[in-house]
Design a protein around this motif. Sequence first.
Motif, PDB file in Angstrom:
ATOM      1  N   THR A   1      -5.184 -24.915  67.164  1.00 20.54           N
ATOM      2  CA  THR A   1      -5.214 -24.405  65.798  1.00 20.54           C
ATOM      3  C   THR A   1      -5.894 -25.426  64.889  1.00 20.54           C
ATOM      4  OG1 THR A   1      -3.054 -23.425  66.295  1.00 20.54           O
ATOM      5  CG2 THR A   1      -3.796 -23.284  64.033  1.00 20.54           C
ATOM      6  N   THR A   2      -6.575 -24.950  63.842  1.00 23.02           N
ATOM      7  CA  THR A   2      -7.322 -25.837  62.975  1.00 23.02           C
ATOM      8  C   THR A   2      -6.433 -26.483  61.917  1.00 23.02           C
ATOM      9  OG1 THR A   2      -7.861 -24.098  61.372  1.00 23.02           O
ATOM     10  CG2 THR A   2      -9.363 -24.367  63.250  1.00 23.02           C
ATOM     11  N   VAL A   3      -6.913 -27.600  61.370  1.00 19.85           N
ATOM     12  CA  VAL A   3      -6.195 -28.302  60.310  1.00 19.85           C
ATOM     13  C   VAL A   3      -6.003 -27.388  59.107  1.00 19.85           C
ATOM     14  CG1 VAL A   3      -6.434 -30.155  58.597  1.00 19.85           C
ATOM     15  CG2 VAL A   3      -6.858 -30.629  61.022  1.00 19.85           C
ATOM     16  N   ALA A   4      -7.048 -26.640  58.731  1.00 17.80           N
ATOM     17  CA  ALA A   4      -6.967 -25.771  57.554  1.00 17.80           C
ATOM     18  C   ALA A   4      -5.893 -24.703  57.725  1.00 17.80           C
ATOM     19  CB  ALA A   4      -8.323 -25.112  57.299  1.00 17.80           C
ATOM     20  N   THR A   5      -5.762 -24.166  58.939  1.00 14.98           N
ATOM     21  CA  THR A   5      -4.748 -23.135  59.189  1.00 14.98           C
ATOM     22  C   THR A   5      -3.351 -23.727  59.171  1.00 14.98           C
ATOM     23  OG1 THR A   5      -6.291 -21.828  60.514  1.00 14.98           O
ATOM     24  CG2 THR A   5      -3.947 -21.421  60.865  1.00 14.98           C
ATOM     25  N   VAL A   6      -3.196 -24.912  59.744  1.00 11.05           N
ATOM     26  CA  VAL A   6      -1.874 -25.503  59.910  1.00 11.05           C
ATOM     27  C   VAL A   6      -1.248 -25.930  58.587  1.00 11.05           C
ATOM     28  CG1 VAL A   6      -0.702 -27.574  60.793  1.00 11.05           C
ATOM     29  CG2 VAL A   6      -2.138 -26.197  62.311  1.00 11.05           C
ATOM     30  N   GLY A   7      -2.055 -26.393  57.640  1.00 10.17           N
ATOM     31  CA  GLY A   7      -1.535 -26.959  56.402  1.00 10.17           C
ATOM     32  C   GLY A   7      -0.403 -26.173  55.748  1.00 10.17           C
ATOM     33  N   PRO A   8      -0.609 -24.897  55.404  1.00  9.82           N
ATOM     34  CA  PRO A   8       0.456 -24.126  54.744  1.00  9.82           C
ATOM     35  C   PRO A   8       1.693 -23.943  55.617  1.00  9.82           C
ATOM     36  CG  PRO A   8      -1.687 -23.082  54.436  1.00  9.82           C
ATOM     37  CD  PRO A   8      -1.877 -24.160  55.456  1.00  9.82           C
TER      38      PRO A   8
ATOM     39  N   GLY B   1       0.188 -18.279  66.567  1.00  9.87           N
ATOM     40  CA  GLY B   1      -0.087 -17.934  67.954  1.00  9.87           C
ATOM     41  C   GLY B   1       0.584 -18.865  68.953  1.00  9.87           C
ATOM     42  N   TYR B   2       0.380 -18.551  70.244  1.00 11.46           N
ATOM     43  CA  TYR B   2       0.953 -19.362  71.322  1.00 11.46           C
ATOM     44  C   TYR B   2       2.450 -19.602  71.052  1.00 11.46           C
ATOM     45  CZ  TYR B   2      -3.978 -20.260  72.248  1.00 11.46           C
ATOM     46  OH  TYR B   2      -5.322 -20.111  72.502  1.00 11.46           O
ATOM     47  N   TYR B   3       3.206 -18.516  71.055  1.00 14.54           N
ATOM     48  CA  TYR B   3       4.597 -18.573  70.594  1.00 14.54           C
ATOM     49  C   TYR B   3       5.507 -19.402  71.488  1.00 14.54           C
ATOM     50  CZ  TYR B   3       3.352 -15.174  67.064  1.00 14.54           C
ATOM     51  OH  TYR B   3       2.774 -14.557  65.986  1.00 14.54           O
ATOM     52  N   ALA B   4       5.074 -19.689  72.701  1.00 11.40           N
ATOM     53  CA  ALA B   4       5.872 -20.585  73.536  1.00 11.40           C
ATOM     54  C   ALA B   4       6.012 -21.944  72.856  1.00 11.40           C
ATOM     55  CB  ALA B   4       5.218 -20.754  74.908  1.00 11.40           C
ATOM     56  N   ARG B   5       5.004 -22.330  72.058  1.00 10.84           N
ATOM     57  CA  ARG B   5       5.099 -23.591  71.324  1.00 10.84           C
ATOM     58  C   ARG B   5       6.265 -23.559  70.344  1.00 10.84           C
ATOM     59  NH1 ARG B   5      -0.184 -24.710  68.306  1.00 10.84           N
ATOM     60  NH2 ARG B   5      -0.178 -22.461  68.065  1.00 10.84           N
ATOM     61  N   ALA B   6       6.453 -22.417  69.683  1.00 14.38           N
ATOM     62  CA  ALA B   6       7.544 -22.312  68.705  1.00 14.38           C
ATOM     63  C   ALA B   6       8.904 -22.365  69.397  1.00 14.38           C
ATOM     64  CB  ALA B   6       7.409 -21.018  67.909  1.00 14.38           C
ATOM     65  N   ARG B   7       9.024 -21.710  70.539  1.00 11.25           N
ATOM     66  CA  ARG B   7      10.298 -21.759  71.266  1.00 11.25           C
ATOM     67  C   ARG B   7      10.583 -23.183  71.740  1.00 11.25           C
ATOM     68  NH1 ARG B   7       7.922 -17.359  73.656  1.00 11.25           N
ATOM     69  NH2 ARG B   7       7.773 -18.371  75.672  1.00 11.25           N
ATOM     70  N   ASN B   8       9.551 -23.845  72.260  1.00  9.77           N
ATOM     71  CA  ASN B   8       9.742 -25.225  72.705  1.00  9.77           C
ATOM     72  C   ASN B   8       9.971 -26.169  71.532  1.00  9.77           C
ATOM     73  OD1 ASN B   8       9.622 -24.964  75.519  1.00  9.77           O
ATOM     74  ND2 ASN B   8       7.391 -24.899  75.501  1.00  9.77           N
ATOM     75  N   LEU B   9       9.365 -25.873  70.391  1.00 10.29           N
ATOM     76  CA  LEU B   9       9.581 -26.674  69.191  1.00 10.29           C
ATOM     77  C   LEU B   9      11.067 -26.674  68.832  1.00 10.29           C
ATOM     78  CD1 LEU B   9       7.681 -27.948  66.757  1.00 10.29           C
ATOM     79  CD2 LEU B   9       8.523 -25.950  65.536  1.00 10.29           C
ATOM     80  N   HIS B  10      11.654 -25.498  68.828  1.00  9.05           N
ATOM     81  CA  HIS B  10      13.077 -25.369  68.497  1.00  9.05           C
ATOM     82  C   HIS B  10      13.943 -26.036  69.557  1.00  9.05           C
ATOM     83  CE1 HIS B  10      16.909 -22.983  67.951  1.00  9.05           C
ATOM     84  NE2 HIS B  10      16.679 -23.422  66.736  1.00  9.05           N
ATOM     85  N   LYS B  11      13.579 -25.824  70.819  1.00 10.39           N
ATOM     86  CA  LYS B  11      14.337 -26.426  71.919  1.00 10.39           C
ATOM     87  C   LYS B  11      14.254 -27.944  71.872  1.00 10.39           C
ATOM     88  CE  LYS B  11      13.913 -24.279  75.798  1.00 10.39           C
ATOM     89  NZ  LYS B  11      13.361 -23.805  77.108  1.00 10.39           N
ATOM     90  N   CYS B  12      13.076 -28.461  71.544  1.00 11.73           N
ATOM     91  CA  CYS B  12      12.891 -29.908  71.456  1.00 11.73           C
ATOM     92  C   CYS B  12      13.732 -30.494  70.322  1.00 11.73           C
ATOM     93  CB  CYS B  12      11.419 -30.242  71.244  1.00 11.73           C
ATOM     94  SG  CYS B  12      11.052 -32.004  71.204  1.00 11.73           S
TER      95      CYS B  12
END
Length: 355
Positions: free
Chosen positions: A46-53, A84-95
């Motif tokens: 994901t790009t820096v511009a997208t991630v900021g908000p 996107g790549y929602y496994a990242r969000a699940r792992n984010l919470h798990k982490c």
Amino acid sequence: MEPAELARSMLGWYDKHRRVLPWRALPGKTADPYRVWLSEIMLQQTTVATVGPYFEEFLRRWPTTTDLAAADLDAVLHAWAGLGYYARARNLHKCAKTVAEQHGGVFPDNEEQLRQLPGIGAYTAAAVAAIAFDRRATVLDGNVERVMSRLFAVEEPLPSVKPKLRALADTITPERRPGDYAQAVMDLGATVCIPRRPRCGQCPWHDACAARAAGIAETLPRKAAKAEKPIRRGMAFWLINPEGSVLLRRRPESGLLGGMIEVPSSDWLERAAPGLGAVQEQAPVEAAWRMLPGQVRHTFTHFHLELGLAAARFGPKDGDGWKRAEGIWVPVDRLSEHAIPTVMRKVVRHALGSV
């Protein structure tokens, strides 16, 4: 240039040209490991511009690791929607839960322990260790790969050449200010050593760059030819109950979009577009299903997806068969309150425009 001189010149350039980013500590300030980790997970693919908000919203809602650990997973997935790549969000919470429960809410300060945490691989462990804790760690993202392939004129293609690029990058990584150095090379790749028309005249490694000297900088890094993405096809089922609510359900925890909320759909298979009769046994209930015109198309990392849409509506005189459907019934005007992935948002928009 010798490796030590390369590192010094890069740090000197960074001190003058560093980007100001919401997750980056100001000069002379100590980095917050939570912010570093959160940003690195978000910035994958994901790009820096997208991630900021998204980053700012996550910090507003969950300002610390323990706050995020205590959050409801559905709330986290909903806040993540669009990245996107929602496994990242699940792992984010798990982490976050692992750090809160097993490390007292404090991130480990070395690569080895960081890699034991859910969702943290070699790159993220190195980035957090270097940037948050100033440990000597070699960080290799796409920007750094490009810089190293040009600096050393590496013509072997990605991805098989990654170990070689990592080894080359490691020869320059300094003991002093490794976190700043890592961010410096990433900034260089993002702003100067860009994919097209690199700004070689602005580069602190201009004289040392083998690819620039050979006139091949813009052709690097080389990439192996990608196989054509296959197309998978399936059917989504748009079901309305007598109260005007839509049926949604949660996907299995494992697999693509695991744990996300979806409009019920059939299996996604590599085959010709299925007719309604071929997948009707996968419909959530028996009903007078009818095909809606058109289809929904979406592209994932490894395949294209085409979904037909079947719709059915239960009225007051149609019995209570709809009650046998597994899932949740959501009023149309409250669909946005749920963590619906992008492909399913497309299904919702298509259905609402067709029924």
